[in-house]
Write a protein that holds these residues in place. Structure first.
Motif, PDB file in Angstrom:
ATOM      1  N   LEU A   1       0.865  -0.842  -0.287  1.00 51.94           N
ATOM      2  CA  LEU A   1       0.342   0.218  -0.402  1.00 51.94           C
ATOM      3  C   LEU A   1       1.094   1.335  -0.021  1.00 51.94           C
ATOM      4  O   LEU A   1       1.394   1.125   0.651  1.00 51.94           O
ATOM      5  N   PRO A   2       0.665   1.787  -0.764  1.00 52.42           N
ATOM      6  CA  PRO A   2       1.259   3.147  -0.959  1.00 52.42           C
ATOM      7  C   PRO A   2       0.892   4.234  -0.018  1.00 52.42           C
ATOM      8  O   PRO A   2       2.614   5.231   0.819  1.00 52.42           O
ATOM      9  N   GLN A   3       0.308   3.878   1.444  1.00 51.87           N
ATOM     10  CA  GLN A   3       0.539   4.813   2.651  1.00 51.87           C
ATOM     11  C   GLN A   3       1.517   4.212   3.950  1.00 51.87           C
ATOM     12  O   GLN A   3       2.114   5.001   5.026  1.00 51.87           O
ATOM     13  N   SER A   4       1.753   2.545   3.319  1.00 50.73           N
ATOM     14  CA  SER A   4       2.907   1.708   3.886  1.00 50.73           C
ATOM     15  C   SER A   4       4.104   2.817   4.074  1.00 50.73           C
ATOM     16  O   SER A   4       4.721   2.943   4.971  1.00 50.73           O
ATOM     17  N   ARG A   5       4.267   4.039   3.004  1.00 54.54           N
ATOM     18  CA  ARG A   5       5.715   4.783   2.938  1.00 54.54           C
ATOM     19  C   ARG A   5       5.377   6.341   3.669  1.00 54.54           C
ATOM     20  O   ARG A   5       6.508   6.557   3.232  1.00 54.54           O
ATOM     21  N   ASN A   6       5.100   6.093   4.117  1.00 52.73           N
ATOM     22  CA  ASN A   6       4.152   7.279   4.743  1.00 52.73           C
ATOM     23  C   ASN A   6       4.297   7.024   6.016  1.00 52.73           C
ATOM     24  O   ASN A   6       3.578   6.442   7.101  1.00 52.73           O
ATOM     25  N   ARG A   7       4.881   7.885   6.996  1.00 43.69           N
ATOM     26  CA  ARG A   7       5.822   7.724   8.604  1.00 43.69           C
ATOM     27  C   ARG A   7       4.143   8.138   9.108  1.00 43.69           C
ATOM     28  O   ARG A   7       4.139   7.029  10.452  1.00 43.69           O
ATOM     29  N   LEU A   8       3.321   8.955   8.971  1.00 46.41           N
ATOM     30  CA  LEU A   8       1.415   9.373   9.803  1.00 46.41           C
ATOM     31  C   LEU A   8       1.473   8.080   9.953  1.00 46.41           C
ATOM     32  O   LEU A   8       0.644   7.741  10.596  1.00 46.41           O
ATOM     33  N   PHE A   9       0.854   6.600   8.591  1.00 50.31           N
ATOM     34  CA  PHE A   9       0.521   5.592   8.609  1.00 50.31           C
ATOM     35  C   PHE A   9       0.964   4.679   9.211  1.00 50.31           C
ATOM     36  O   PHE A   9       0.717   3.951  10.508  1.00 50.31           O
ATOM     37  N   SER A  10       1.877   4.616   8.911  1.00 57.37           N
ATOM     38  CA  SER A  10       3.504   2.783   9.200  1.00 57.37           C
ATOM     39  C   SER A  10       3.947   3.405  10.952  1.00 57.37           C
ATOM     40  O   SER A  10       3.876   2.073  11.546  1.00 57.37           O
TER      41      SER A  10
END
Length: 159
Positions: free
Chosen positions: A116-125
């Motif tokens: 998921l592209p969100q996983s590369r966003n620290r706010l998500f991961s």
């Protein structure tokens, strides 16, 4: 029935919620990644919860507290499920808590869907709520909002 026998907060939580969770939305993080509704009896700046607090029937539960100074190390995260006869007992620097007829689910990053592209966003991961949502998304019968992957945006057109 799941019951919080006692809950005393030893830290001040500006944001505090107990969520009844039925599904996930991996397109967002924090509380919104856990589809469901909050218990109106739980809110920020509480020092304790009412004793013997009976909870609604739910597949999953999530108790979350955000430190008054937004120090992530002091946030509270307790994910749990109904389990008749079991108890969750936590007594640490942040909370003194006993939940009857429940089993704690320990949040683990190994379930994150790194495609998921969100996983590369620290706010998500780094978000424990989103990490837990990924754990639930790995179960076959947990409802999910559509993700980019489900829309086929990352499929190889040659296959």
């Amino acid at each position: 029935m799941v019951e919080i026998e006692y809950c005393e907060f030893r830290n001040t939580y500006k944001i505090l919620w107990l969520r009844y969770v039925y599904g996930v939305d991996l397109n967002t993080h924090c509380m919104k990644s856990l589809l469901g509704h909050n218990d109106k009896r739980v809110r920020g700046f509480m020092r304790s919860l009412p004793p013997n607090l009976e909870l609604e029937e739910s597949r999953f539960y999530y108790l979350c507290g955000v430190d008054v100074n937004f120090d992530w190390n002091k946030n509270l995260h307790v994910a749990f499920v109904r389990s008749v006869g079991r108890q969750i007992i936590i007594d640490n620097e942040f909370v003194k808590l006993k939940i009857n007829n429940a089993r704690q689910i320990f949040i683990d990053t190994k379930y994150i869907n790194w495609r998921l592209p969100q996983s590369r966003n620290r706010l998500f991961s780094t978000c424990r709520n989103w990490q837990f949502a990924n754990m639930l998304a790995s179960l076959p019968d947990v409802p999910q909002s559509p993700t980019q992957q489900q829309f086929g945006l990352f499929d190889d057109p040659k296959t």
